[in-house]
Design a protein around this motif. Structure first.
Motif, PDB file in Angstrom:
ATOM      1  N   ILE A 153      79.372  57.643  16.942  1.00  0.00           N
ATOM      2  CA  ILE A 153      80.540  58.036  17.718  1.00  0.00           C
ATOM      3  C   ILE A 153      80.118  58.743  18.997  1.00  0.00           C
ATOM      4  O   ILE A 153      79.007  59.246  19.111  1.00  0.00           O
ATOM      5  CB  ILE A 153      81.467  58.973  16.911  1.00  0.00           C
ATOM      6  CG1 ILE A 153      80.776  60.330  16.665  1.00  0.00           C
ATOM      7  CG2 ILE A 153      81.923  58.330  15.605  1.00  0.00           C
ATOM      8  CD1 ILE A 153      81.711  61.424  16.200  1.00  0.00           C
ATOM      9  N   GLU A 154      81.035  58.750  19.937  1.00  0.00           N
ATOM     10  CA  GLU A 154      80.872  59.569  21.129  1.00  0.00           C
ATOM     11  C   GLU A 154      81.441  60.947  20.814  1.00  0.00           C
ATOM     12  O   GLU A 154      82.570  61.081  20.365  1.00  0.00           O
ATOM     13  CB  GLU A 154      81.623  58.961  22.308  1.00  0.00           C
ATOM     14  CG  GLU A 154      81.594  59.823  23.554  1.00  0.00           C
ATOM     15  CD  GLU A 154      82.500  59.279  24.652  1.00  0.00           C
ATOM     16  OE1 GLU A 154      83.109  58.216  24.433  1.00  0.00           O
ATOM     17  OE2 GLU A 154      82.587  59.936  25.699  1.00  0.00           O
ATOM     18  N   PHE A 155      80.632  61.964  21.040  1.00  0.00           N
ATOM     19  CA  PHE A 155      81.057  63.344  20.785  1.00  0.00           C
ATOM     20  C   PHE A 155      81.015  64.115  22.091  1.00  0.00           C
ATOM     21  O   PHE A 155      80.061  63.984  22.867  1.00  0.00           O
ATOM     22  CB  PHE A 155      80.153  64.019  19.762  1.00  0.00           C
ATOM     23  CG  PHE A 155      80.479  65.464  19.524  1.00  0.00           C
ATOM     24  CD1 PHE A 155      81.462  65.829  18.629  1.00  0.00           C
ATOM     25  CD2 PHE A 155      79.816  66.461  20.232  1.00  0.00           C
ATOM     26  CE1 PHE A 155      81.790  67.174  18.430  1.00  0.00           C
ATOM     27  CE2 PHE A 155      80.123  67.798  20.041  1.00  0.00           C
ATOM     28  CZ  PHE A 155      81.115  68.148  19.135  1.00  0.00           C
ATOM     29  N   ALA A 156      82.036  64.932  22.332  1.00  0.00           N
ATOM     30  CA  ALA A 156      82.078  65.751  23.543  1.00  0.00           C
ATOM     31  C   ALA A 156      82.386  67.192  23.190  1.00  0.00           C
ATOM     32  O   ALA A 156      83.259  67.460  22.368  1.00  0.00           O
ATOM     33  CB  ALA A 156      83.140  65.212  24.503  1.00  0.00           C
ATOM     34  N   SER A 157      81.657  68.107  23.801  1.00  0.00           N
ATOM     35  CA  SER A 157      81.937  69.535  23.652  1.00  0.00           C
ATOM     36  C   SER A 157      82.378  70.083  25.001  1.00  0.00           C
ATOM     37  O   SER A 157      81.559  70.223  25.917  1.00  0.00           O
ATOM     38  CB  SER A 157      80.699  70.292  23.162  1.00  0.00           C
ATOM     39  OG  SER A 157      80.924  71.688  23.234  1.00  0.00           O
ATOM     40  N   ARG A 158      83.649  70.398  25.126  1.00  0.00           N
ATOM     41  CA  ARG A 158      84.137  70.979  26.372  1.00  0.00           C
ATOM     42  C   ARG A 158      83.624  72.404  26.532  1.00  0.00           C
ATOM     43  O   ARG A 158      83.426  72.877  27.648  1.00  0.00           O
ATOM     44  CB  ARG A 158      85.661  70.933  26.408  1.00  0.00           C
ATOM     45  CG  ARG A 158      86.211  69.517  26.480  1.00  0.00           C
ATOM     46  CD  ARG A 158      87.710  69.503  26.704  1.00  0.00           C
ATOM     47  NE  ARG A 158      88.062  70.053  28.003  1.00  0.00           N
ATOM     48  CZ  ARG A 158      89.302  70.061  28.490  1.00  0.00           C
ATOM     49  NH1 ARG A 158      90.279  69.534  27.773  1.00  0.00           N
ATOM     50  NH2 ARG A 158      89.559  70.577  29.672  1.00  0.00           N
ATOM     51  N   ASP A 159      83.399  73.103  25.413  1.00  0.00           N
ATOM     52  CA  ASP A 159      82.864  74.463  25.486  1.00  0.00           C
ATOM     53  C   ASP A 159      81.477  74.472  26.107  1.00  0.00           C
ATOM     54  O   ASP A 159      81.151  75.323  26.942  1.00  0.00           O
ATOM     55  CB  ASP A 159      82.800  75.092  24.099  1.00  0.00           C
ATOM     56  CG  ASP A 159      84.169  75.436  23.542  1.00  0.00           C
ATOM     57  OD1 ASP A 159      85.120  75.528  24.339  1.00  0.00           O
ATOM     58  OD2 ASP A 159      84.287  75.606  22.319  1.00  0.00           O
ATOM     59  N   ASP A 160      80.633  73.539  25.697  1.00  0.00           N
ATOM     60  CA  ASP A 160      79.245  73.520  26.144  1.00  0.00           C
ATOM     61  C   ASP A 160      78.967  72.457  27.205  1.00  0.00           C
ATOM     62  O   ASP A 160      77.810  72.257  27.589  1.00  0.00           O
ATOM     63  CB  ASP A 160      78.317  73.343  24.938  1.00  0.00           C
ATOM     64  CG  ASP A 160      78.266  74.599  24.078  1.00  0.00           C
ATOM     65  OD1 ASP A 160      78.341  75.699  24.646  1.00  0.00           O
ATOM     66  OD2 ASP A 160      78.179  74.488  22.832  1.00  0.00           O
ATOM     67  N   ARG A 161      80.020  71.753  27.635  1.00  0.00           N
ATOM     68  CA  ARG A 161      79.965  70.885  28.809  1.00  0.00           C
ATOM     69  C   ARG A 161      78.963  69.744  28.685  1.00  0.00           C
ATOM     70  O   ARG A 161      78.277  69.400  29.646  1.00  0.00           O
ATOM     71  CB  ARG A 161      79.685  71.736  30.066  1.00  0.00           C
ATOM     72  CG  ARG A 161      80.655  72.897  30.303  1.00  0.00           C
ATOM     73  CD  ARG A 161      81.854  72.472  31.081  1.00  0.00           C
ATOM     74  NE  ARG A 161      81.488  72.103  32.431  1.00  0.00           N
ATOM     75  CZ  ARG A 161      81.427  72.963  33.453  1.00  0.00           C
ATOM     76  NH1 ARG A 161      81.726  74.249  33.261  1.00  0.00           N
ATOM     77  NH2 ARG A 161      81.112  72.547  34.650  1.00  0.00           N
ATOM     78  N   PHE A 162      78.861  69.151  27.500  1.00  0.00           N
ATOM     79  CA  PHE A 162      77.992  67.986  27.343  1.00  0.00           C
ATOM     80  C   PHE A 162      78.677  66.955  26.464  1.00  0.00           C
ATOM     81  O   PHE A 162      79.652  67.234  25.771  1.00  0.00           O
ATOM     82  CB  PHE A 162      76.637  68.379  26.735  1.00  0.00           C
ATOM     83  CG  PHE A 162      76.652  68.495  25.233  1.00  0.00           C
ATOM     84  CD1 PHE A 162      76.319  67.412  24.422  1.00  0.00           C
ATOM     85  CD2 PHE A 162      77.010  69.693  24.610  1.00  0.00           C
ATOM     86  CE1 PHE A 162      76.344  67.519  23.031  1.00  0.00           C
ATOM     87  CE2 PHE A 162      77.035  69.810  23.235  1.00  0.00           C
ATOM     88  CZ  PHE A 162      76.703  68.722  22.444  1.00  0.00           C
ATOM     89  N   THR A 163      78.143  65.758  26.480  1.00  0.00           N
ATOM     90  CA  THR A 163      78.621  64.685  25.625  1.00  0.00           C
ATOM     91  C   THR A 163      77.420  63.857  25.184  1.00  0.00           C
ATOM     92  O   THR A 163      76.442  63.720  25.920  1.00  0.00           O
ATOM     93  CB  THR A 163      79.682  63.835  26.353  1.00  0.00           C
ATOM     94  OG1 THR A 163      80.146  62.803  25.493  1.00  0.00           O
ATOM     95  CG2 THR A 163      79.131  63.233  27.619  1.00  0.00           C
ATOM     96  N   ALA A 164      77.463  63.339  23.963  1.00  0.00           N
ATOM     97  CA  ALA A 164      76.336  62.584  23.410  1.00  0.00           C
ATOM     98  C   ALA A 164      76.813  61.739  22.236  1.00  0.00           C
ATOM     99  O   ALA A 164      77.868  62.006  21.662  1.00  0.00           O
ATOM    100  CB  ALA A 164      75.215  63.525  22.959  1.00  0.00           C
TER     101      ALA A 164
ATOM    102  N   TRP B 255      77.218  64.905  31.145  1.00  0.00           N
ATOM    103  CA  TRP B 255      77.723  66.220  31.522  1.00  0.00           C
ATOM    104  C   TRP B 255      79.224  66.181  31.756  1.00  0.00           C
ATOM    105  O   TRP B 255      79.775  65.177  32.213  1.00  0.00           O
ATOM    106  CB  TRP B 255      77.020  66.718  32.791  1.00  0.00           C
ATOM    107  CG  TRP B 255      75.535  66.530  32.734  1.00  0.00           C
ATOM    108  CD1 TRP B 255      74.781  65.701  33.508  1.00  0.00           C
ATOM    109  CD2 TRP B 255      74.627  67.149  31.809  1.00  0.00           C
ATOM    110  NE1 TRP B 255      73.457  65.776  33.145  1.00  0.00           N
ATOM    111  CE2 TRP B 255      73.333  66.656  32.100  1.00  0.00           C
ATOM    112  CE3 TRP B 255      74.784  68.065  30.778  1.00  0.00           C
ATOM    113  CZ2 TRP B 255      72.206  67.046  31.389  1.00  0.00           C
ATOM    114  CZ3 TRP B 255      73.652  68.453  30.066  1.00  0.00           C
ATOM    115  CH2 TRP B 255      72.387  67.955  30.378  1.00  0.00           C
ATOM    116  N   LEU B 256      79.880  67.305  31.468  1.00  0.00           N
ATOM    117  CA  LEU B 256      81.311  67.442  31.669  1.00  0.00           C
ATOM    118  C   LEU B 256      81.593  68.556  32.668  1.00  0.00           C
ATOM    119  O   LEU B 256      80.865  69.554  32.716  1.00  0.00           O
ATOM    120  CB  LEU B 256      82.013  67.771  30.350  1.00  0.00           C
ATOM    121  CG  LEU B 256      81.828  66.773  29.197  1.00  0.00           C
ATOM    122  CD1 LEU B 256      82.504  67.298  27.945  1.00  0.00           C
ATOM    123  CD2 LEU B 256      82.358  65.403  29.566  1.00  0.00           C
ATOM    124  N   ASP B 257      82.657  68.393  33.450  1.00  0.00           N
ATOM    125  CA  ASP B 257      83.073  69.489  34.318  1.00  0.00           C
ATOM    126  C   ASP B 257      83.991  70.422  33.539  1.00  0.00           C
ATOM    127  O   ASP B 257      84.196  70.258  32.329  1.00  0.00           O
ATOM    128  CB  ASP B 257      83.724  68.958  35.596  1.00  0.00           C
ATOM    129  CG  ASP B 257      85.040  68.217  35.341  1.00  0.00           C
ATOM    130  OD1 ASP B 257      85.576  68.279  34.208  1.00  0.00           O
ATOM    131  OD2 ASP B 257      85.533  67.575  36.287  1.00  0.00           O
TER     132      ASP B 257
END
Length: 242
Positions: free
Chosen positions: A25-36, A193-195
């Motif tokens: 799956i695609e996982f995103a953490s908005r708290d830590d601003r990354f996705t993997a 990376w996430l903004d």
């Protein structure tokens, strides 16, 4: 990119069937601003990290396993370093360099702590018992500069690690596979990376973690960049955003 996809596809086909019993799956953490990408929803554990200059920092470990293979992303929050080391420097001997806080290092060497976080994390990986370094290179992901390592462990398994620093968050990404398995390229290449709004971004130029250097502007990733085999490609499975 077609060549890369072909190689990765060949690696996928060479892995025993049971390994793929789990859906990636695609996982995103908005708290830590990354996705993997992870093989299933990762477990999230709070942990601690002591920086090179002695700042006690909070960290999270995102981890998952597939068969004998293990995948993790450790995120260390370096944002409190200036406050922690400045306060700590108040107890140093009068006249000491750390008390004066010269411009290049910052009080308590906090700027050096941030600048050197990638090197320090890399050294910790190399100090693990029984580890042999087989390759190390400078790299960048969506223009964020970092370090990549290939390690052989005492049991013959191989760890492919990446270390980056984004918005003062240290990212240590590790994929460990048995000796006979292909490298975990699909995992390593999925980092993004996430903004602050949780949108996928790529920077306009190389992004370094030096506190005194201006950061390049982030740009939304284009449809072409999203369709290059990375985690936010169309058709990727949805993960949980935090």
């Amino acid at each position: 990119m077609r060549v890369i996809r072909f190689v990765l596809a060949a690696c996928v086909l060479s892995i025993p069937g049971p390994v793929f019993a789990q859906e990636w799956i695609e996982f995103a953490s908005r708290d830590d601003r990354f996705t993997a990408n992870f093989p299933g929803q990762p477990t999230i554990a709070e942990t601690a990290w002591v920086s090179e200059y002695g700042a006690a920092l909070r960290a999270r470990v995102y981890s998952a396993a597939s068969g004998q293979s293990r995948y993790s992303v450790t995120v260390v929050d370096y944002n409190p370093v200036e406050r922690i080391l400045t306060e700590k420097a108040k107890a140093c001997p009068a006249g000491a360099e750390t008390c004066r806080g010269i411009a290049d290092t910052g009080i308590g060497y906090w700027k050096n702590d941030v600048r050197g976080a990638i090197v320090y994390a890399t050294s910790k990986l190399l100090q693990r018992p029984g580890v042999t370094l087989t390759h190390m290179l400078w790299n960048f992901v969506d223009m964020v500069a970092g370090q990549q390592l290939q390690l052989t462990n005492a049991d013959g398994s191989r760890t492919f690690a990446s270390v980056y620093m984004h918005v003062n968050k240290l990212i240590v990404m590790e994929g460990t596979v048995p000796a006979a398995y292909p490298e975990p390229g699909l995992f390593q290449q999925s980092l993004g990376w996430l903004d602050e709004k949780g949108l996928s971004v790529r920077y306009a130029s190389i992004y370094y973690s030096d506190p005194d250097l201006p950061k390049p502007p982030p740009r939304p990733r284009t449809p072409q960049q999203r369709d290059d085999g990375r985690i936010d490609a169309p058709g990727a499975t949805g993960g949980q955003a935090r």
